[in-house]
Design a protein around this motif. Structure first.
Motif, PDB file in Angstrom:
ATOM      1  N   LEU A   1      -0.317   1.697   9.076  1.00 25.41           N
ATOM      2  CA  LEU A   1      -0.651   2.413   7.853  1.00 25.41           C
ATOM      3  C   LEU A   1      -1.465   3.677   8.110  1.00 25.41           C
ATOM      4  CD1 LEU A   1      -1.342  -0.537   5.417  1.00 25.41           C
ATOM      5  CD2 LEU A   1       0.436   1.202   5.185  1.00 25.41           C
TER       6      LEU A   1
ATOM      7  N   ASP B   1      -3.659   6.759   8.120  1.00 26.47           N
ATOM      8  CA  ASP B   1      -4.505   7.431   7.133  1.00 26.47           C
ATOM      9  C   ASP B   1      -4.331   6.887   5.720  1.00 26.47           C
ATOM     10  OD1 ASP B   1      -5.409   8.982   9.167  1.00 26.47           O
ATOM     11  OD2 ASP B   1      -4.218  10.759   8.661  1.00 26.47           O
ATOM     12  N   THR B   2      -3.249   6.155   5.468  1.00 23.97           N
ATOM     13  CA  THR B   2      -3.051   5.564   4.142  1.00 23.97           C
ATOM     14  C   THR B   2      -4.208   4.637   3.782  1.00 23.97           C
ATOM     15  OG1 THR B   2      -0.653   5.670   4.455  1.00 23.97           O
ATOM     16  CG2 THR B   2      -1.447   4.200   2.722  1.00 23.97           C
ATOM     17  N   LEU B   3      -4.887   4.105   4.798  1.00 27.71           N
ATOM     18  CA  LEU B   3      -5.986   3.167   4.562  1.00 27.71           C
ATOM     19  C   LEU B   3      -7.316   3.854   4.288  1.00 27.71           C
ATOM     20  CD1 LEU B   3      -5.241   0.560   7.383  1.00 27.71           C
ATOM     21  CD2 LEU B   3      -4.757   0.334   4.941  1.00 27.71           C
ATOM     22  N   ASP B   4      -7.401   5.157   4.457  1.00 30.85           N
ATOM     23  CA  ASP B   4      -8.682   5.841   4.286  1.00 30.85           C
ATOM     24  C   ASP B   4      -9.287   5.530   2.914  1.00 30.85           C
ATOM     25  OD1 ASP B   4      -8.534   6.900   6.781  1.00 30.85           O
ATOM     26  OD2 ASP B   4      -8.272   8.985   6.156  1.00 30.85           O
TER      27      ASP B   4
ATOM     28  N   ALA C   1       0.813   4.172  -2.861  1.00 33.72           N
ATOM     29  CA  ALA C   1       0.706   5.589  -2.516  1.00 33.72           C
ATOM     30  C   ALA C   1       1.817   6.395  -3.189  1.00 33.72           C
ATOM     31  CB  ALA C   1       0.741   5.763  -1.000  1.00 33.72           C
TER      32      ALA C   1
ATOM     33  N   THR D   1      -4.254   5.776  -4.323  1.00 38.31           N
ATOM     34  CA  THR D   1      -4.764   5.623  -2.965  1.00 38.31           C
ATOM     35  C   THR D   1      -6.224   5.198  -3.018  1.00 38.31           C
ATOM     36  OG1 THR D   1      -5.626   7.868  -2.662  1.00 38.31           O
ATOM     37  CG2 THR D   1      -3.255   7.523  -2.243  1.00 38.31           C
TER      38      THR D   1
ATOM     39  N   LEU E   1       0.814  -1.209   0.000  1.00 37.36           N
ATOM     40  CA  LEU E   1       0.000   0.000   0.000  1.00 37.36           C
ATOM     41  C   LEU E   1       0.852   1.265   0.000  1.00 37.36           C
ATOM     42  CD1 LEU E   1      -2.828  -1.265   2.337  1.00 37.36           C
ATOM     43  CD2 LEU E   1      -3.080  -0.611  -0.060  1.00 37.36           C
ATOM     44  N   ASN E   2       1.997   1.219   0.646  1.00 37.58           N
ATOM     45  CA  ASN E   2       2.894   2.371   0.580  1.00 37.58           C
ATOM     46  C   ASN E   2       3.471   2.540  -0.822  1.00 37.58           C
ATOM     47  OD1 ASN E   2       2.647   3.350   3.196  1.00 37.58           O
ATOM     48  ND2 ASN E   2       4.256   2.027   4.006  1.00 37.58           N
TER      49      ASN E   2
ATOM     50  N   GLU F   1      -8.590   6.590  -1.689  1.00 38.67           N
ATOM     51  CA  GLU F   1      -9.499   7.734  -1.720  1.00 38.67           C
ATOM     52  C   GLU F   1      -9.848   8.148  -3.149  1.00 38.67           C
ATOM     53  OE1 GLU F   1      -7.357  10.452   1.036  1.00 38.67           O
ATOM     54  OE2 GLU F   1      -9.178  10.273   2.235  1.00 38.67           O
TER      55      GLU F   1
END
Length: 288
Positions: free
Chosen positions: A144, A146-149, A118, A123, A114-115, A125
């Motif tokens: 993670l 806010d990266t998961l938002d 990003a 993302t 996920l990073n 979002e």
């Protein structure tokens, strides 16, 4: 297998749980694993990129995702990557090149994956990204942040924070009565499912008389549990008497007893429940 004893309320992921006649899984790891495409369709996606480690079990799962996609009407592409990958930047670059409406992940290293996405500007979002709750350990959620938002999570059960659900409310009351904090971040989906299975066993056996209970052997317990499926509000319904996905021929020989999942979305480290109820993986609702 060696003992010949039955296994009740398991997770439907191992070879034993999928094919042994003594295995009864109230959770279907296969149903959860292939339902990311269902969630993507529910969120309005027209095409879906499945990104998986290159191992035989997940290659088989990908063929089932493709079959589900054909039934529900969404295009699917697949990217495989070596299971021992440590540098996820090239994979993220491939995902960016495909530019599909939705991406489905079952990463070995969720944080790294996920990073890397990003870093490519991808993302949850601004694109539909789905994964399974089995990937989302409390440690990963914390790391993670806010990266998961916006991340879409499919799950066999509801999160322990969904206090609107009567089953979760009961779960939290039981935890407090036992001296535990229901908001402890280490209490997660697995805790909910395990507690729910105990409740299912209790209710199934409540159909027996005290005399029948006193004389139970292992087969008697199985007979009572199979004959009395129990619906709980916090986990997907199941029925041990028949295969739950007869529409998918490759799964006909497998012991799959549930075909429903919850569709959740991450926000500020918490799970919002998007679907009003558990969703049939072959009948996605409109959540767009």
């Amino acid at each position: 297998t060696a003992s010949g004893l039955p296994a009740l309320y398991t997770w439907g992921t191992s070879a034993f749980e999928l094919i042994d006649p003594n295995a009864y899984s109230s959770i279907s790891g296969i149903s959860v694993g292939i339902s990311g495409v269902t969630a993507a369709k529910a969120k309005g996606a027209d095409d879906f990129l499945l990104v998986l480690p290159d191992i035989p079990a997940l290659q088989f799962a990908a063929t089932q995702v493709e079959q589900v996609a054909g039934i529900i009407g969404i295009d699917v592409e697949v990217i495989y990557f070596p299971a021992d990958t440590t540098d996820y930047a090239p994979i993220a670059a491939q995902i960016a090149e495909r530019d599909t409406d939705a991406v489905g992940l079952l990463p070995v290293q969720p944080v790294v994956m996920l990073n890397a996405l990003a870093a490519e500007g991808i993302t949850a979002e601004d694109r539909v990204i789905t994964t399974a709750s089995v990937v989302m350990s409390p440690e990963i959620v914390h790391e993670l942040g806010d990266t998961l938002d916006g991340l879409i999570v499919v799950s066999p059960g509801l999160p322990p924070t969904d206090t609107d659900n009567p089953g979760i409310a009961e779960f939290r009351d039981d935890l407090e009565a036992a001296g535990f904090d229901p908001d402890d971040p280490d209490i997660d989906f697995n805790t909910v499912v395990t507690w729910s299975n105990v409740k299912k066993l209790e209710e199934a056996l409540s159909h027996l008389s005290p005399e029948e209970i006193a004389s139970l052997d292992s087969q008697g317990v199985v007979d009572a549990v199979v004959a009395n499926p129990v619906e709980r509000p916090e986990t997907a319904p199941y029925d041990f008497r028949e295969n739950a996905l007869p529409e998918l021929p490759d799964l006909a020989a497998f012991r799959i007893f549930t075909r429903e999942v919850a569709i959740l979305q991450m926000h500020d480290g918490q799970y919002d429940v998007l679907s009003d109820d558990f969703v049939d993986i072959l009948q996605p609702p409109d959540l767009s």
